[in-house]
Design an enzyme around this catalytic site. Sequence first.
Site, PDB file in Angstrom:
ATOM      1  N   ASP A 376       0.808  -1.219   0.000  1.00  0.00           N
ATOM      2  CA  ASP A 376       0.000   0.000   0.000  1.00  0.00           C
ATOM      3  C   ASP A 376       0.840   1.267   0.000  1.00  0.00           C
ATOM      4  O   ASP A 376       0.370   2.329   0.428  1.00  0.00           O
ATOM      5  CB  ASP A 376      -0.938   0.023   1.213  1.00  0.00           C
ATOM      6  CG  ASP A 376      -2.223  -0.751   0.976  1.00  0.00           C
ATOM      7  OD1 ASP A 376      -2.577  -0.979  -0.205  1.00  0.00           O
ATOM      8  OD2 ASP A 376      -2.876  -1.137   1.964  1.00  0.00           O
ATOM      9  N   LYS A 379      -0.465   4.710  -1.057  1.00  0.00           N
ATOM     10  CA  LYS A 379      -1.385   5.500  -0.231  1.00  0.00           C
ATOM     11  C   LYS A 379      -0.723   6.754   0.323  1.00  0.00           C
ATOM     12  O   LYS A 379      -1.419   7.676   0.757  1.00  0.00           O
ATOM     13  CB  LYS A 379      -1.922   4.652   0.924  1.00  0.00           C
ATOM     14  CG  LYS A 379      -2.969   3.629   0.507  1.00  0.00           C
ATOM     15  CD  LYS A 379      -3.521   2.889   1.717  1.00  0.00           C
ATOM     16  CE  LYS A 379      -4.602   1.904   1.331  1.00  0.00           C
ATOM     17  NZ  LYS A 379      -5.119   1.165   2.512  1.00  0.00           N
ATOM     18  N   HIS A 404      -3.989   4.238  -5.761  1.00  0.00           N
ATOM     19  CA  HIS A 404      -2.783   3.941  -4.979  1.00  0.00           C
ATOM     20  C   HIS A 404      -2.020   2.753  -5.560  1.00  0.00           C
ATOM     21  O   HIS A 404      -0.804   2.644  -5.378  1.00  0.00           O
ATOM     22  CB  HIS A 404      -3.129   3.703  -3.506  1.00  0.00           C
ATOM     23  CG  HIS A 404      -3.661   2.329  -3.181  1.00  0.00           C
ATOM     24  ND1 HIS A 404      -4.985   1.997  -3.307  1.00  0.00           N
ATOM     25  CD2 HIS A 404      -3.038   1.203  -2.740  1.00  0.00           C
ATOM     26  CE1 HIS A 404      -5.158   0.732  -2.948  1.00  0.00           C
ATOM     27  NE2 HIS A 404      -3.989   0.225  -2.594  1.00  0.00           N
ATOM     28  N   HIS A 431      -4.888  -5.780  -5.634  1.00  0.00           N
ATOM     29  CA  HIS A 431      -6.345  -5.600  -5.669  1.00  0.00           C
ATOM     30  C   HIS A 431      -6.973  -6.190  -6.935  1.00  0.00           C
ATOM     31  O   HIS A 431      -8.146  -5.966  -7.200  1.00  0.00           O
ATOM     32  CB  HIS A 431      -6.706  -4.123  -5.551  1.00  0.00           C
ATOM     33  CG  HIS A 431      -6.612  -3.608  -4.142  1.00  0.00           C
ATOM     34  ND1 HIS A 431      -7.462  -4.018  -3.136  1.00  0.00           N
ATOM     35  CD2 HIS A 431      -5.751  -2.724  -3.564  1.00  0.00           C
ATOM     36  CE1 HIS A 431      -7.135  -3.396  -2.010  1.00  0.00           C
ATOM     37  NE2 HIS A 431      -6.097  -2.613  -2.240  1.00  0.00           N
ATOM     38  N   ASP A 459      -3.594  -9.637   2.712  1.00  0.00           N
ATOM     39  CA  ASP A 459      -4.078  -8.282   3.001  1.00  0.00           C
ATOM     40  C   ASP A 459      -5.543  -8.293   3.407  1.00  0.00           C
ATOM     41  O   ASP A 459      -5.933  -7.665   4.395  1.00  0.00           O
ATOM     42  CB  ASP A 459      -3.860  -7.404   1.767  1.00  0.00           C
ATOM     43  CG  ASP A 459      -4.233  -5.953   2.001  1.00  0.00           C
ATOM     44  OD1 ASP A 459      -4.033  -5.466   3.133  1.00  0.00           O
ATOM     45  OD2 ASP A 459      -4.724  -5.299   1.064  1.00  0.00           O
TER      46      ASP A 459
END
Length: 519
Positions: A376, A379, A404, A431, A459
């Site tokens: 991440d 972010k 992100h 993702h 995650d």
Amino acid sequence: MTHNQDDLLIFADEDPAGPDERELATETWKLLIVDDEQEVHQLTKLVLSDFVFDDKPLEFLSAYTEAEAKRIIEANPDTAIILLDVVMDQDDSGLRIAKFIRDELKFRQVRIILRTGQPGQAPERLVITDYDINDYKEKTELTTQKLFTTIMAALRSYRDIMVIENNKIGLEKIIKSSAALFELQSLKKFASGVLTQLTSILNLHKNALHCNSFAVAKGQEEIYVLAATGDFASDVEKRIDEIVPAAVLKLIEQSFQEKRSYFFEDHFVSYFQSKTGMENVIYFDGSKKLSELDRYLIEIYCSNVSVAFENIYLNEEVENTQKEIIFTLGEIAETRSKETGYHVKRVAEYSKLLALRYGLPEEEAELIRLASSMHDVGKVAIPDAILNKPGKLTPEEFEVIKSHTSIGFSMLNHSNRSIINAAAIIANQHHEKYNGQGYPNRLAGENIHIYGRITAIADVFDALGSDRVYKKAWPLDDILDLFRRERGEHFDPKLVDIFFDCLPDLLKIRDKYSDTKLF
């Protein structure tokens, strides 16, 4: 060219505010007015004369012809907003200017608001689609209040874009430096990058020139400056007493003598000592009140710098330094989004366990453990107002959050080192969904790299089981039900089977690294 009276800005039934009589700040938002009507310039400046956003007033620039507009915008790349007329020297002057800005100058940040008194010359759908225009207004629409609202919305957008750009630039310096830490000459470059990113993390961009910070090391016989920012950035080759103000130097020396850190309301001195006895101090003065979260971030950075310096001094293998840097940056990304304390650690350990059970060799499983901590990292470039919003995100806000993944990839994909390469893959693909309905690239099945498929499970498992700003932790049974439903949908079915087979070991990791502090 002359327009008729109906083409002029109309301020209907509203009294324009008077000029702002206070002194202008040293920093401003640049607003370029491009129109061949003198009255349009006068009325716009009158209405917006007392406009202030984020404690910064507007600075007005004026252009009356296409050529003049091009010269001014090229000379002022930090222009925030352009109020652009369509019909001037030529019937399509405004559109030609917009194309010049976007295609030739490559200025993507500036917000372009097209204002026209002759909408037939530039149909709204056509220009918004083909010319990268941010807003379209007929001049008769722009009453005093609507002009104020339009400028406010454009500046908010510009500010958020620049926050993303500044964070990205600072973090890219860290990443690029980490790939070359084995070279002695990269030491000062690395230290400078850390101080730059610290400025970004603490949201001090608009006062960056006034943030006087130092990375200082203690040698056998003397204290010396490794990097500096603000007023002293160009003087780091001088002796420390020639660079650092006397009061600051006294505080740094005291920190070394007492082997301790000091936090004040708007500045700090952080002392850290390596296992081998090497000592370093970070002094930072950002003229901003430091919150508890600020202090935590500062401590992370100081620890990170300490590890990197120690490894360089001892000429240890560069991989050891990279491991510390990558994991720390992963923690910073999660801390900015106010995630729980050990999220990065748990995801890393889950990922390694799943990788080993999947059949990957120990070396590659360790690589995934380290790289997954950066999943991440993008972010860092997401505005706080969106990242930490407690309620449901709007579709537009969700699109920003989704970015992100691509931002993280762009920060990491320029290195040829295995850890950084793995981190880039994971940042970009964690993702994606097995059924092809994920983001950013809608990859499906085994087109998703195994690193991304493994980290996705780690995650989600940890995120569902942790409190977040927008939700409470799920019960374990609910989490397991979701994984059963999403087998072959969100997640690789083979990895889901492995997940359930090693669930007792995953729960041991969760308990070992349970959160003790929330932000």
